[in-house]
Design a protein around this motif. Structure first.
Motif, PDB file in Angstrom:
ATOM      1  N   PHE A 135       0.839  -1.201   0.000  1.00 47.76           N
ATOM      2  CA  PHE A 135       0.000   0.000   0.000  1.00 47.76           C
ATOM      3  C   PHE A 135       0.871   1.247   0.000  1.00 47.76           C
ATOM      4  CE2 PHE A 135      -1.879   3.427   2.568  1.00 47.76           C
ATOM      5  CZ  PHE A 135      -2.931   3.781   1.748  1.00 47.76           C
ATOM      6  N   TYR A 136       1.834   1.325   0.912  1.00 44.61           N
ATOM      7  CA  TYR A 136       2.667   2.523   1.006  1.00 44.61           C
ATOM      8  C   TYR A 136       3.544   2.706  -0.229  1.00 44.61           C
ATOM      9  CZ  TYR A 136       1.000   3.252   5.714  1.00 44.61           C
ATOM     10  OH  TYR A 136       0.195   3.497   6.793  1.00 44.61           O
ATOM     11  N   ASP A 137       3.992   1.613  -0.830  1.00 45.80           N
ATOM     12  CA  ASP A 137       4.757   1.720  -2.078  1.00 45.80           C
ATOM     13  C   ASP A 137       3.880   2.287  -3.192  1.00 45.80           C
ATOM     14  OD1 ASP A 137       6.983   0.651  -0.827  1.00 45.80           O
ATOM     15  OD2 ASP A 137       6.697  -1.371  -1.649  1.00 45.80           O
ATOM     16  N   GLN A 138       2.636   1.848  -3.262  1.00 46.10           N
ATOM     17  CA  GLN A 138       1.719   2.343  -4.286  1.00 46.10           C
ATOM     18  C   GLN A 138       1.331   3.802  -4.030  1.00 46.10           C
ATOM     19  OE1 GLN A 138       0.984   0.677  -7.150  1.00 46.10           O
ATOM     20  NE2 GLN A 138       2.554  -0.660  -6.298  1.00 46.10           N
ATOM     21  N   VAL A 139       1.196   4.185  -2.771  1.00 46.44           N
ATOM     22  CA  VAL A 139       0.919   5.587  -2.443  1.00 46.44           C
ATOM     23  C   VAL A 139       2.048   6.463  -2.968  1.00 46.44           C
ATOM     24  CG1 VAL A 139       0.772   7.271  -0.558  1.00 46.44           C
ATOM     25  CG2 VAL A 139      -0.597   5.179  -0.480  1.00 46.44           C
ATOM     26  N   ALA A 140       3.279   6.023  -2.768  1.00 42.47           N
ATOM     27  CA  ALA A 140       4.428   6.793  -3.249  1.00 42.47           C
ATOM     28  C   ALA A 140       4.353   6.987  -4.758  1.00 42.47           C
ATOM     29  CB  ALA A 140       5.729   6.099  -2.851  1.00 42.47           C
ATOM     30  N   LYS A 141       3.895   5.983  -5.487  1.00 41.20           N
ATOM     31  CA  LYS A 141       3.762   6.098  -6.944  1.00 41.20           C
ATOM     32  C   LYS A 141       2.665   7.099  -7.319  1.00 41.20           C
ATOM     33  CE  LYS A 141       5.533   1.517  -8.012  1.00 41.20           C
ATOM     34  NZ  LYS A 141       5.224   0.170  -8.505  1.00 41.20           N
ATOM     35  N   VAL A 142       1.552   7.059  -6.591  1.00 39.13           N
ATOM     36  CA  VAL A 142       0.462   8.009  -6.858  1.00 39.13           C
ATOM     37  C   VAL A 142       0.945   9.430  -6.609  1.00 39.13           C
ATOM     38  CG1 VAL A 142      -1.818   8.794  -6.089  1.00 39.13           C
ATOM     39  CG2 VAL A 142      -1.403   6.353  -6.436  1.00 39.13           C
ATOM     40  N   VAL A 143       1.670   9.633  -5.516  1.00 34.89           N
ATOM     41  CA  VAL A 143       2.171  10.970  -5.174  1.00 34.89           C
ATOM     42  C   VAL A 143       3.216  11.428  -6.190  1.00 34.89           C
ATOM     43  CG1 VAL A 143       3.438  12.312  -3.438  1.00 34.89           C
ATOM     44  CG2 VAL A 143       1.584  10.780  -2.736  1.00 34.89           C
ATOM     45  N   ALA A 144       4.058  10.537  -6.655  1.00 29.18           N
ATOM     46  CA  ALA A 144       5.043  10.898  -7.683  1.00 29.18           C
ATOM     47  C   ALA A 144       4.337  11.342  -8.964  1.00 29.18           C
ATOM     48  CB  ALA A 144       5.978   9.720  -7.956  1.00 29.18           C
ATOM     49  N   GLN A 145       3.270  10.642  -9.330  1.00 27.18           N
ATOM     50  CA  GLN A 145       2.515  11.037 -10.522  1.00 27.18           C
ATOM     51  C   GLN A 145       1.829  12.377 -10.298  1.00 27.18           C
ATOM     52  OE1 GLN A 145       2.404   9.407 -13.635  1.00 27.18           O
ATOM     53  NE2 GLN A 145       1.555  11.405 -14.141  1.00 27.18           N
ATOM     54  N   LEU A 146       1.312  12.594  -9.097  1.00 23.21           N
ATOM     55  CA  LEU A 146       0.710  13.888  -8.768  1.00 23.21           C
ATOM     56  C   LEU A 146       1.738  15.004  -8.937  1.00 23.21           C
ATOM     57  CD1 LEU A 146      -1.464  15.792  -7.616  1.00 23.21           C
ATOM     58  CD2 LEU A 146      -0.655  15.138  -5.337  1.00 23.21           C
ATOM     59  N   ASN A 147       2.932  14.797  -8.421  1.00 25.03           N
ATOM     60  CA  ASN A 147       3.984  15.804  -8.576  1.00 25.03           C
ATOM     61  C   ASN A 147       4.241  16.110 -10.039  1.00 25.03           C
ATOM     62  OD1 ASN A 147       4.677  16.400  -5.904  1.00 25.03           O
ATOM     63  ND2 ASN A 147       6.007  14.622  -5.759  1.00 25.03           N
ATOM     64  N   GLN A 148       4.327  15.083 -10.842  1.00 30.29           N
ATOM     65  CA  GLN A 148       4.588  15.253 -12.272  1.00 30.29           C
ATOM     66  C   GLN A 148       3.428  16.000 -12.945  1.00 30.29           C
ATOM     67  OE1 GLN A 148       5.026  11.494 -14.313  1.00 30.29           O
ATOM     68  NE2 GLN A 148       6.406  12.406 -15.816  1.00 30.29           N
ATOM     69  N   ASP A 149       2.205  15.590 -12.666  1.00 29.51           N
ATOM     70  CA  ASP A 149       1.026  16.242 -13.249  1.00 29.51           C
ATOM     71  C   ASP A 149       0.930  17.692 -12.798  1.00 29.51           C
ATOM     72  OD1 ASP A 149       0.405  13.786 -14.369  1.00 29.51           O
ATOM     73  OD2 ASP A 149      -1.240  13.353 -12.965  1.00 29.51           O
ATOM     74  N   TYR A 150       1.211  17.918 -11.537  1.00 31.25           N
ATOM     75  CA  TYR A 150       1.097  19.252 -10.960  1.00 31.25           C
ATOM     76  C   TYR A 150       2.116  20.199 -11.587  1.00 31.25           C
ATOM     77  CZ  TYR A 150      -0.731  22.245  -7.304  1.00 31.25           C
ATOM     78  OH  TYR A 150      -1.389  23.236  -6.631  1.00 31.25           O
ATOM     79  N   GLN A 151       3.338  19.726 -11.737  1.00 29.60           N
ATOM     80  CA  GLN A 151       4.380  20.557 -12.338  1.00 29.60           C
ATOM     81  C   GLN A 151       4.030  20.934 -13.767  1.00 29.60           C
ATOM     82  OE1 GLN A 151       6.921  22.064 -10.864  1.00 29.60           O
ATOM     83  NE2 GLN A 151       6.116  21.190  -8.984  1.00 29.60           N
ATOM     84  N   ALA A 152       3.354  20.058 -14.467  1.00 32.15           N
ATOM     85  CA  ALA A 152       2.963  20.331 -15.855  1.00 32.15           C
ATOM     86  C   ALA A 152       1.994  21.505 -15.948  1.00 32.15           C
ATOM     87  CB  ALA A 152       2.338  19.087 -16.480  1.00 32.15           C
ATOM     88  N   GLY A 153       1.264  21.782 -14.883  1.00 32.67           N
ATOM     89  CA  GLY A 153       0.283  22.854 -14.932  1.00 32.67           C
ATOM     90  C   GLY A 153       0.518  23.962 -13.942  1.00 32.67           C
TER      91      GLY A 153
END
Length: 176
Positions: A135-153
């Motif tokens: 679960f915590y490993d997958q949360v880290a992946k979701v947050v990493a994607q959020l960071n990437q998406d957020y930086q794009a906008g």
């Protein structure tokens, strides 16, 4: 169960980067003032949500509690971003060269951020809470994607093509 402390740091990083941005009726100063008045509560809400989640995540929580906390955070950030997007859209276009393009860019940036938070909330919601390590490993992946998406906008008034708006953002009290 693994402590959630690294998760809190990831959350802080995911949400802190865009907080320094400022943006927001017709002449440059009035438009900047309105946009900044619109974005101030958004920044405050994002900061508050981040702080509350960090406090919750630094204590030992179960994966179920962590999932609930993160879904609340991302849902709140999504809703706050939509409210800010609508407020900036209501400001109209500044009366400067390429004013419509600039205003549309601000609105699009906030829509991108809203959507990034929505995807993160959905992503967290879809995670199984067992086994905890996974679960915590997958949360880290979701947050990493959020960071990437957020930086794009992300909003950045330092690169405006309008000298009038750059000056307005630097001078109006609502943007300081």
């Amino acid at each position: 169960m693994r402590p959630a402390r690294p998760l809190a740091l990831l959350m802080l990083l995911a949400l802190a980067a865009p907080l320094g941005a400022c943006a927001g009726s017709h002449d440059a100063r009035a438009w900047a003032s309105q946009v900044c008045r619109t974005l101030a509560p958004w920044r405050t809400e994002i900061s508050s949500l981040t702080t509350r989640t960090q406090q919750q995540m630094t204590t030992r929580t179960t994966p179920g509690q962590a999932k609930e906390n993160l879904m609340t955070l991302f849902g709140g950030a999504r809703d706050a971003s939509e409210k800010a997007r609508a407020g900036v859209a209501e400001a109209g276009d500044p009366d400067v060269t390429d004013g419509k393009q600039i205003a549309d860019g601000f609105v699009a940036s906030l829509a991108t951020m809203r959507d990034a938070y929505g995807r993160a909330r959905t992503g967290i919601g879809a995670l199984a809470i067992t086994p905890a390590e996974s679960f915590y490993d997958q949360v880290a992946k979701v947050v990493a994607q959020l960071n990437q998406d957020y930086q794009a906008g992300s909003l950045d008034t330092s690169d405006l093509k309008s000298t009038e708006l750059q000056q307005a953002f630097d001078e109006v009290p609502e943007c300081r």
